[in-house]
Scaffold this active site. Structure first.
Site, short mmCIF file in Angstrom:
data_model
loop_
_atom_site.label_atom_id
_atom_site.label_comp_id
_atom_site.label_asym_id
_atom_site.label_seq_id
_atom_site.Cartn_x
_atom_site.Cartn_y
_atom_site.Cartn_z
N HIS A 21 -6.38 -7.54 -0.39
CA HIS A 21 -6.56 -5.93 0.06
C HIS A 21 -5.73 -5.56 -2.17
CE1 HIS A 21 -6.55 -6.34 4.01
NE2 HIS A 21 -7.66 -5.22 3.72
N ASP A 72 -2.29 -11.07 -1.74
CA ASP A 72 -3.39 -10.66 -0.54
C ASP A 72 -4.91 -9.72 -0.92
OD1 ASP A 72 -1.92 -8.68 1.67
OD2 ASP A 72 -3.70 -8.13 1.55
N ASP A 80 -4.35 -13.27 3.67
CA ASP A 80 -6.06 -12.08 4.28
C ASP A 80 -6.96 -13.04 3.84
OD1 ASP A 80 -4.54 -10.42 2.28
OD2 ASP A 80 -4.83 -9.10 3.90
N HIS A 117 0.86 -1.25 -0.48
CA HIS A 117 0.00 -0.24 -0.03
C HIS A 117 0.92 1.10 -0.23
CE1 HIS A 117 -3.51 -2.51 0.76
NE2 HIS A 117 -3.15 -2.53 1.86
ZN ZN Z 1 -3.68 -7.30 2.76
#
Ligand code: ZN
Length: 335
Positions: A160, A158, A245, A123
């Protein structure tokens, strides 16, 4: 095949705040996973990165600001991204892990590298820490490689979207970035229409899957898009933003992958790309058991010791996402 475990004790000293899900025990779980893979393991210390290499993707003023902020005792960059004094060393070794892994792989043809470090990175933007991330570890490694003319593929599984990584390579034709993620979900980027810009058009591929998506949809997307796109792009290296995740046990997200799904994806990559130098970077994943079992499955898959699942009965509400990606990529890939 040998597993290179790249880690450093500084990862355990970074404290993201009391009760924070991104905690030191995650590293112990990942290490346990590498050990449980059954592969022969060589452990390497993640080196401290030269800050000049961080400048490949981050502004000098941001790097200096992070250093000062940490060394003065730390604090919060935003609501969910905090550091302490020890985080500076952790962040340098976390980014350095990619360099350590790539250097080691040059000398070992039949090996795969797993970097068990934190803070995670995907991120992090050019001048902004966010989403538990300080420096964009995988982006530093990718640009380190493209500097000498290599083509790099990044697969981000991931849960996200790796908004930071995408942003850094938006117009870079030497880096292919592909992401599976839950949508709508933090950080609310990664739509099918985000395909890159300028010379990099067609080198960003996003699968925004709905909450509740299971492995069969991922395997379908691997078969129909990820593997053929990888073959046609022809990377010299594969880097994986390996967050865990999307596992059904994860407390933050709502996807339904199981450890064997990661094993199958890794096995499919190995089967189709052969001995492409591959480095896995730990990103997210907040259930310790899910991390350990999934990391073990990933490495077994990479060694060709896991089954490649063939997709069947793919739910139509998730298959349509992959259909849309296929349509969107037609100008650049034969799918
Ligand atoms: Zn994540």
């Amino acid at each position: 095949m040998e597993a290179l475990l790249v880690t450093h004790p500084s990862a355990l000293a970074h404290d993201a705040g009391w009760g924070h899900p991104e905690r030191p025990e995650r590293i112990e779980a990942a290490v346990l996973g590498v050990e449980r893979s059954g592969l022969e393991v060589a452990t390497l210390e993640a080196e401290e990165i030269d800050t000049a290499l961080l400048e490949l993707v981050h502004d000098r003023s941001y790097i200096d600001g992070v250093r000062r902020f940490c060394l003065m005792g730390g604090g919060a960059f935003d609501r969910d991204t905090s550091v302490v004094q020890e985080s500076w060393a952790a962040a340098l070794h976390s980014a350095g892990g990619g360099i350590t892994a790539l250097t080691a792989l040059e000398r070992r043809a039949d090996a795969v590298a797993f970097i068990a470090m934190r803070p995670p990175g995907h991120h992090a933007l050019r001048a902004t820490a966010m989403g538990f991330c300080v420096f964009n570890n995988i982006a530093v490694a990718a640009r380190y490689l493209t500097r000498s003319g290599a083509k790099v593929a990044i697969l981000d599984w991931d849960v996200h979207h790796g908004n930071g990584t995408q942003e850094m390579f938006l117009d870079d034709p030497a880096v292919l970035y592909m992401s599976f993620h839950q949508s709508p979900f933090y950080p609310f980027t990664g739509h099918v229409d985000e395909v890159g810009e300028g010379e990099g058009e067609g080198t960003i591929v996003n699968f925004p899957f709905p909450a509740g998506t299971t492995g069969v949809t991922y395997h379908d997307a691997m078969e129909r898009v990820v593997l053929p796109v990888l073959e046609q792009f022809g990377p010299d290296h594969l880097l994986v933003s390996a967050g865990y995740d999307a596992h059904l046990r994860d407390p933050l997200a709502a996807m339904r992958l199981e450890a064997e799904d990661y094993g199958s994806m890794a096995a499919a990559l190995r089967a189709r790309l052969g001995g492409l130098p591959t480095v896995f970077f730990l990103e997210g994943g907040y259930d310790l058991e899910a991390i350990a079992t999934s990391v073990a499955a990933t490495l077994r898959g990479s060694a060709g010791a896991a089954k490649v699942f063939s997709p069947h009965d793919v739910p139509s509400h998730t298959a349509v996402v992959t259909d849309a990606v296929v349509e969107r990529l037609r100008p650049w890939f034969d799918l």
